[in-house]
Design an enzyme around this catalytic site. Structure first.
Site, PDB file in Angstrom:
ATOM      1  N   SER A 167       0.816  -1.145  -0.209  1.00 22.05           N
ATOM      2  CA  SER A 167      -0.565   0.070   0.461  1.00 22.05           C
ATOM      3  C   SER A 167       1.388   1.317  -0.438  1.00 22.05           C
ATOM      4  O   SER A 167       1.672   0.798   0.371  1.00 22.05           O
ATOM      5  CB  SER A 167      -0.951   0.288   1.602  1.00 22.05           C
ATOM      6  OG  SER A 167      -1.658   1.145   1.367  1.00 22.05           O
ATOM      7  N   LYS A 168       0.573   2.786  -0.337  1.00 22.20           N
ATOM      8  CA  LYS A 168       1.375   3.540  -0.397  1.00 22.20           C
ATOM      9  C   LYS A 168       0.220   4.834  -0.358  1.00 22.20           C
ATOM     10  O   LYS A 168      -0.810   4.899  -0.427  1.00 22.20           O
ATOM     11  CB  LYS A 168       1.976   3.698  -1.636  1.00 22.20           C
ATOM     12  CG  LYS A 168       3.517   5.062  -1.211  1.00 22.20           C
ATOM     13  CD  LYS A 168       3.685   3.862  -0.353  1.00 22.20           C
ATOM     14  CE  LYS A 168       5.273   4.520   0.208  1.00 22.20           C
ATOM     15  NZ  LYS A 168       7.058   3.943  -0.183  1.00 22.20           N
ATOM     16  N   GLY A 169       1.180   5.972   0.214  1.00 26.09           N
ATOM     17  CA  GLY A 169      -0.784   6.883   0.467  1.00 26.09           C
ATOM     18  C   GLY A 169       0.401   8.160   0.442  1.00 26.09           C
ATOM     19  O   GLY A 169       1.668   8.256   0.668  1.00 26.09           O
TER      20      GLY A 169
END
Ligand code: GLU
Length: 477
Positions: A107-109
């Protein structure tokens, strides 16, 4: 394909690298696509009342693969953050976690913001508001999605996120495990801040333990005396440069920063340079080296090892042919575009790829998450017991030596080192070192043995995709 750069986007670049490796695998029909695509990207636009007006911010959280949960990956604060970038970075997290056997999906934000343009108080307000938006959709959650620091964020932001989560889920005993990279006093772990740089050091040490691999890069010997160029003296670049120069005998001949580069063929003093940057805002005027205003050109300087530790897309089809480094270690995510990768590979440069080289951060994040879930510091139960067993042995050796009349004495330095039981920091370093060694070995085995595999990146992807595929198949999708 971007008209401006003549190259694919970052996400397409990661996909191209994935596809090169997947083409060598015998995956069941459709599974390749299932693994490659990003499962979901949440975009949020929220307002924060600042300086007498409401300012609207745009943020993202991309979930690439949920073959294992929670999914894991940092939150980046930068003006250039966009959907393509977070999706590329989320995909890299999937492969990175698989390669180092951290039991997470990817995941990444990101938040489109220049963090330097806001005060600490304002940043706290913005971070808590962003966290609120993600928490209420379970996009921050100890069992589902666990962020961490990335470019533009650090311990401070992670502490705000953890506190925001705790306020919104007051009965969750595992609340602290909702985010990693926290300060020690807020549930963090020793060694997390330095972890990515430490991982870079362990990766290079492991590479240099294999003379055949070193020879592929046209190098020989050990790390001692090697000339290294580091691009970006942020958290990752600084720690990598510091450890390599003070513990492995490397000479950091060039450091490239936003405002230019400094060069010192005898090796730069990394601590001194970091302090200079902290007080002067850049490398300009640093007295310990020669200043070059056109920093990016210095990527092309002669050296043994080039470490891009700043951001993606810095080695492109436009400068790849001019890069002289025989060995490139990707401390940043995606610093070499797919097109540049082709050029460098054709020239015989060896690249230690991002999905392996910068995995130290998420590895220690994994340890922090486990620590939070177990609610106990590593080493707390064993340390003194280990010390007393070692003391027993030392006492017995000294008694035997005295009784037999041999008169051996153990050196005080040996005794001091041997008698000290491992605390949290020693255990974290040991776990990280073991992880980096094991991951490299799984990659190099494929590099040397799998027909058609030309380079370490392809090998790393092959190992990672294989593990993700196994996990999907075991789940039965
Ligand atoms: N942002 C870091 C990375 O790109 C760390 C991620 C984590 O610890 O979850 O690997």
């Amino acid at each position: 394909m971007s008209l401006q750069t003549g190259e694919p986007s970052f996400r397409q670049s990661v996909d191209l690298m994935f596809t090169r490796a997947a083409a060598l695998m015998d995956l069941p029909p459709g599974l390749e696509e299932k693994i490659r695509v990003c499962n979901a990207t949440y975009t949020v636009r929220f307002g924060v009342r600042l300086r007498g007006e409401i300012r609207t911010f745009t943020g993202y959280r991309a979930v690439h693969s949920e073959h294992m949960e929670p999914v894991k990956g940092g939150i980046r604060y930068a003006l250039a953050v966009n959907q393509d970038e977070v999706e590329a970075l989320a995909a890299l997290m999937t492969y990175k976690c698989a390669l180092v056997e951290a039991p997470f999906g990817g995941s990444k934000g990101g938040l489109c913001i220049d963090p330097g343009a806001y005060s600490e108080e304002e940043l706290e307000k913005i971070t808590r508001r962003f966290a609120y938006e993600l928490i209420k959709r379970d996009l921050i959650h100890p069992a589902q999605n666990v962020p961490a620091p990335d470019m533009g964020t650090g311990e401070r932001e992670m502490a705000w996120i953890a506190d925001q989560y705790a306020r919104m889920t007051t009965t969750d005993i595992n609340a602290r495990a909702c985010v990693t990279g926290k300060p020690i006093h807020a549930g963090g772990i020793q060694g997390r801040v330095e972890a990515t740089g430490r991982g870079v050091q362990y990766a290079l040490r492991e590479f240099f333990r294999h003379p055949e691999d070193v020879a592929k890069a046209g190098l020989s010997g050990t790390l001692d005396g090697k000339r290294v160029i580091v691009q970006g003296l942020g958290n990752v670049g600084f720690h990598a440069a510091l450890f390599l120069s003070t513990e492995d005998g490397c000479r950091i001949t060039h450091v490239i920063e936003r405002d230019g580069a400094v060069e010192n063929p005898a090796g730069l003093d990394i601590m001194g340079l970091r302090d200079w940057i902290a007080t002067h805002g850049g490398v300009t005027g640093y007295p310990g080296g020669t200043y070059h205003p056109d920093g990016a050109r210095l990527l092309e300087a002669a050296c043994d090892i080039l470490i891009p530790a700043a951001m993606e897309g810095v080695i492109t089809i436009h400068n790849a042919a001019a890069i002289k480094a025989p060995l490139i270690l990707e401390a940043a995510n995606g610093p070499v575009t797919a097109g540049a990768d082709d050029i460098l590979r054709a020239r015989g440069s060896v690249i230690i790829p991002d999905l392996y080289a910068n995995a130290g951060g998420v590895t220690v994040s994994y340890f922090e998450w486990v620590k939070n879930l177990s609610h106990i510091r590593f080493g707390r139960m064993q340390r003194r017991q280990e010390e007393s067993r070692h003391q027993l042995l030392v006492d017995e050796l000294e008694r035997l030596s005295a009784d037999s009349g041999i008169g051996w004495t153990l050196s005080p330095d040996f005794k001091q080192k041997y008698l000290r039981g491992a605390g949290e920091l020693e255990l974290v370093r040991s776990g990280l070192d073991d992880t980096m060694r094991a991951a490299y070995q799984s990659m190099r085995a494929v590099w040397w043995e799998h027909p058609g595999v030309t380079d370490l990146r392809m090998a790393g992807f092959l190992v990672a995709i294989g593990r993700v595929a196994d996990s999907y198949q075991a789940k039965g999708i």
